[in-house]
Design an enzyme around this catalytic site. Structure first.
Site, PDB file in Angstrom:
ATOM      1  N   ASP A  44      -4.027  23.643 -51.987  1.00  0.00           N
ATOM      2  CA  ASP A  44      -3.296  22.843 -52.976  1.00  0.00           C
ATOM      3  C   ASP A  44      -2.534  21.746 -52.230  1.00  0.00           C
ATOM      4  O   ASP A  44      -2.505  21.732 -51.001  1.00  0.00           O
ATOM      5  CB  ASP A  44      -2.328  23.728 -53.783  1.00  0.00           C
ATOM      6  N   ASP A  53      -4.544  17.070 -49.918  1.00  0.00           N
ATOM      7  CA  ASP A  53      -4.573  16.223 -51.108  1.00  0.00           C
ATOM      8  C   ASP A  53      -6.025  15.851 -51.395  1.00  0.00           C
ATOM      9  O   ASP A  53      -6.612  15.025 -50.687  1.00  0.00           O
ATOM     10  CB  ASP A  53      -3.734  14.968 -50.864  1.00  0.00           C
ATOM     11  N   LEU A  54      -6.583  16.447 -52.431  1.00  0.00           N
ATOM     12  CA  LEU A  54      -8.006  16.258 -52.720  1.00  0.00           C
ATOM     13  C   LEU A  54      -8.313  14.918 -53.372  1.00  0.00           C
ATOM     14  O   LEU A  54      -9.471  14.634 -53.675  1.00  0.00           O
ATOM     15  CB  LEU A  54      -8.517  17.416 -53.587  1.00  0.00           C
ATOM     16  N   TYR A 163      -9.464  11.228 -68.355  1.00  0.00           N
ATOM     17  CA  TYR A 163      -9.544  12.700 -68.214  1.00  0.00           C
ATOM     18  C   TYR A 163     -10.840  13.226 -68.824  1.00  0.00           C
ATOM     19  O   TYR A 163     -11.569  13.998 -68.192  1.00  0.00           O
ATOM     20  CB  TYR A 163      -8.330  13.345 -68.888  1.00  0.00           C
TER      21      TYR A 163
END
Ligand code: NAI
Length: 269
Positions: A44, A53-54, A163
Site C-alpha cells: 500500500d 505508490d502504484l 472511475y
C-alpha cells in the site's frame, strides 16, 4: 465458501500478495486469509509490508522487486485491491495501470508458486457511462493517452467517467489476458470481481450524506441485503485464489446484491 490453504501435497501455508492492504477490502481480505493460516504480504502507500505508490513507475517497480526479495520469487496468490475513486487522471493510473503492472509484474512469481491464482477488483461502476478514449488507450497500454483523455473528461465535467472507465478497462483487460498462454496456458486462473456498494473509507463521505446515499443507491441498486461490508467480500476473493478454483478464469464476478441484474437484466445473452 471455505478456502483450503494448505498447499497441495505439502503442509506449507500459501503466500499471497495483496495491494491496497491498508484499508477496506484489501485489509479485510488480508485479515481473512491470515486467519486461515496464510502468509500475506500487504502492499500500500502506507502502513504495509511493502510501501509503494502504484500510480508511479518507480512504485510499481519497487513492488515487484520487494515482493521478489520477500518471497524468494514465489507467490501462490495475488489480489489487486488498490484503487481510488477521484475525479482525476490519478484514478486511471492506479485502478488500471497500477493493477496491470501488479499482475503482470508478479506473474513470474506466480509461475513459480503452487496452484497460483490472481484476482483484481473491477466494479459495478464498469456498467456506468464510460469514455471510449480512456478505455481504448488503457487497453492499448498507452498511459499518457489514457491520462490525457481522463484529464479532458474531468475538464468537460465528466469526472465520474474516469472511475467507470478505469473499472471497465480492467474488466476487459482481465477477459483478454486470462485466456493467454501466460495465464490460462500456464495454469494460472485470472479473474475480476465487481463489487456493488461496499462500506469502506473510499465511499464513507458519500454514504454520510442523504444526497450522497441517494446518488449511490440510484446508480448501484442492491435489492439483496443492501450495502455490503468488506468482510463479506473477502471470502469470495479467498476462494477465487484458492486451489479449489480450478476452472473459473476470465470472469468478472459481480458481488453486488443484484445490481448487475437490475441494471442489465437478461440482456447479456
Ligand atoms: P479503500 O479506500 O478503503 O482502500 C483502498 C486502498 O488502496 C487504500 O489503502 C489506499 O491507500 C490504497 N491505494 C490507493 N492508491 C494507491 C496507490 N497509488 N498505491 C498503492 N496503494 C494505493 O477502498 P476500498 O473500497 O477497499 O477499495 C478497494 C478496491 O475496491 C478499489 O479498487 C475500489 O475501486 C474497489 N471497489 C470499491 C467499492 C466500494 O463501494 N467501496 C465498489 C467497487 C469497487
Amino acid at each position: 465458501m471455505r478456502t483450503r490453504l494448505a498447499t497441495k501435497g505439502r503442509n506449507m501455508p500459501r503466500t499471497f500478495l495483496i495491494t491496497g492492504s491498508a484499508s477496506g477490502i484489501g485489509a479485510a481480505t488480508s485479515a481473512y486469509l491470515r486467519g486461515q493460516g496464510a502468509r500475506v504480504i500487504g502492499a500500500d502507500r502506507r502502513d504495509a509490508d511493502i510501501t509503494a505508490d502504484l500510480a508511479t513507475e518507480a512504485g510499481r517497480t519497487a513492488l515487484v522487486d520487494r515482493a521478489h526479495d520477500m518471497t524468494g520469487g514465489r507467490l501462490d496468490g495475488v489480489i489487486a485491491c488498490a484503487g481510488v475513486a477521484q475525479f482525476d487522471p490519478l484514478t486511471i493510473r492506479v485502478n488500471h495501470f497500477g493493477a496491470v503492472a501488479t499482475l503482470e509484474g508478479l506473474r513470474p512469481l506466480l509461475a513459480h508458486g503452487t496452484d497460483p491464482r490472481a484476482v483484481v477488483i473491477s466494479s459495478v461502476a464498469s456498467l456506468h457511462p464510460t469514455d471510449p478514449g480512456i478505455v481504448d488507450a488503457a487497453l492499448a497500454g498507452d498511459e499518457d493517452a489514457a491520462v490525457a483523455a481522463a484529464r479532458a473528461a474531468v475538464e468537460r465535467g465528466d469526472g465520474a467517467q474516469v472511475y467507470a472507465s478505469s473499472k471497465a478497462a480492467i474488466a476487459r483487460w482481465t477477459r483478454r489476458t486470462a485466456i493467454t498462454p501466460e495465464w490460462a496456458g500456464a495454469g494460472i486462473p485470472l479473474n475480476a470481481i465487481a463489487p456493488g456498494t461496499i462500506v469502506t473509507p473510499m465511499i464513507q463521505d458519500m454514504l454520510d450524506t442523504e444526497a450522497g446515499r441517494r446518488a449511490i443507491d440510484g446508480s448501484v441498486p442492491m435489492p439483496l441485503h443492501g450495502h455490503a461490508r468488506p468482510e463479506q467480500i473477502a471470502p469470495l476473493l479467498a476462494w477465487l485464489t484458492s486451489p479449489e478454483n480450478s476452472h473459473i478464469t476470465g470472469q468478472v464476478v459481480f458481488v453486488d446484491g443484484g445490481a448487475d441484474a437490475v441494471l442489465r437484466g437478461d440482456g447479456t445473452w
